[in-house]
Design an enzyme around this catalytic site. Structure first.
Site, PDB file in Angstrom:
ATOM      1  CB  CYS A 159      -7.338  -2.456  -1.445  1.00  0.00           C
ATOM      2  SG  CYS A 159      -8.487  -2.572  -0.085  1.00  0.00           S
ATOM      3  CB  CYS A 202      -8.426  -1.421   7.044  1.00  0.00           C
ATOM      4  SG  CYS A 202      -7.355  -1.215   5.615  1.00  0.00           S
TER       5      CYS A 202
END
Lengths: 128, 175
Positions: free
Chosen positions: A37, A106
């Site tokens: 990402c 994350c």
């Protein structure tokens, strides 16, 4: 995608954003990135002579979940010993922030960041 | 149309990062002509559905090969390396440091005296870095150094993301 209240809280009021002098021998810096990402995260800790984390700062360029994960970690590790901090698990972060499965990575990034910061600090001490 | 072919074979192009984009467009149009759903108004439902599926495959193939990043990712996929879904891989610390600095610079641009000039400069730098990474990738892939080639694509992914953020800021400043 809907963010949980916990993520929004950290995203809107991130704790401990900032930068420490990475040349300071009491500071450990963890720099990690998620190529999928393009997120980049820097997490720093300031460690006392007794091996306790006195302060922590972070800067994250990424999505809300990545910001919240690193913000939460800086809150948690203050007052921890290095070993305690290095044992922090991404699952606790994900649980606290109620991250959906697609955002678990994350919390992995934040775990990697604190581990890298602890490793960097230890490496600095060994070189002394 | 043979959808078991890889995208390069489909367009009769060599499996390589450097491709002739004119040839790609020309071959795309040829294939598309054989498929266009309007030309098949007389077909049965089943045949029309099939034609739509082929069209989707063809369009996906075109979009993939047109984009340098997606083309590189696809090339790695052909040799069994998926760099698009990785959550945690070690990236060179120096590279990450540089990425951090570039993003910090971007963040400060709105406060600069001449934000547009600063933004142009940053954009040019990022483009130059991307160009260099693409060239390096092409060479490494051709030499079958796939792991090194993958490391290059990971770096591209960070820079492409930054390039998007540069564009977003440009749009915001224009408003």
């Amino acid at each position: 995608m809907a963010y949980s209240d916990q993520v929004i809280d950290h995203y809107e009021n991130p704790r401990n954003v900032g930068k420490m002098d990475d040349k300071d021998e009491n500071v450990g810096t963890g720099m990690v990135g998620a190529p999928a990402c393009g997120d980049v995260m820097r997490l720093q800790i300031k460690v006392s002579d007794e091996g306790v984390i006195e302060d922590a700062k972070f800067k994250t360029y990424g999505c809300g979940s990545a910001i919240a994960s690193s913000s939460l970690v800086t809150e948690w590790v203050k007052g921890m010993t290095l070993d305690e901090a290095a044992e922090l698990k991404n699952t606790s972060i994900a649980e606290e922030l109620a991250l959906p499965p697609v955002k678990i990575h994350c919390s992995v990034l934040a775990e990697d960041a604190i581990k890298a910061a602890v490793a960097d600090y230890k490496e600095k001490q060994d070189k002394k | 149309m043979d959808i078991s072919k890889n995208y390069f074979e489909l367009f009769a192009l060599p499996v390589s990062f450097h491709i002739d984009l004119n040839l790609l467009s020309a071959h795309y149009l040829e294939l598309q002509k054989t498929l266009h759903p309007d030309r098949h108004a007389h077909l049965s439902d089943r045949e029309r559905r099939l034609s739509e599926q082929y069209t989707a495959f063809l369009n996906e193939a075109l979009t993939t090969l047109k984009s340098p990043l997606r083309r590189a990712q696809y090339l790695l996929g052909l040799v069994g390396l998926d760099v698009t879904g990785e959550s945690s891989v070690a990236i060179e610390p120096m590279f990450l440091m540089q990425q951090m600095e570039l993003r910090e610079r971007l963040e400060e641009i709105p406060q600069q005296a001449d934000p547009f000039e600063e933004l142009d400069e940053l954009s040019d730098e990022v483009d130059a870095m991307l160009k260099q990474l693409r060239e390096a990738f092409a060479g490494l892939y051709a030499e079958q150094k796939f792991e090194d080639a993958a490391a290059n694509v990971r770096k591209m992914q960070f820079l492409e993301k930054l390039a998007i953020e540069i564009e977003n800021l440009e749009d915001r400043l224009d408003d």
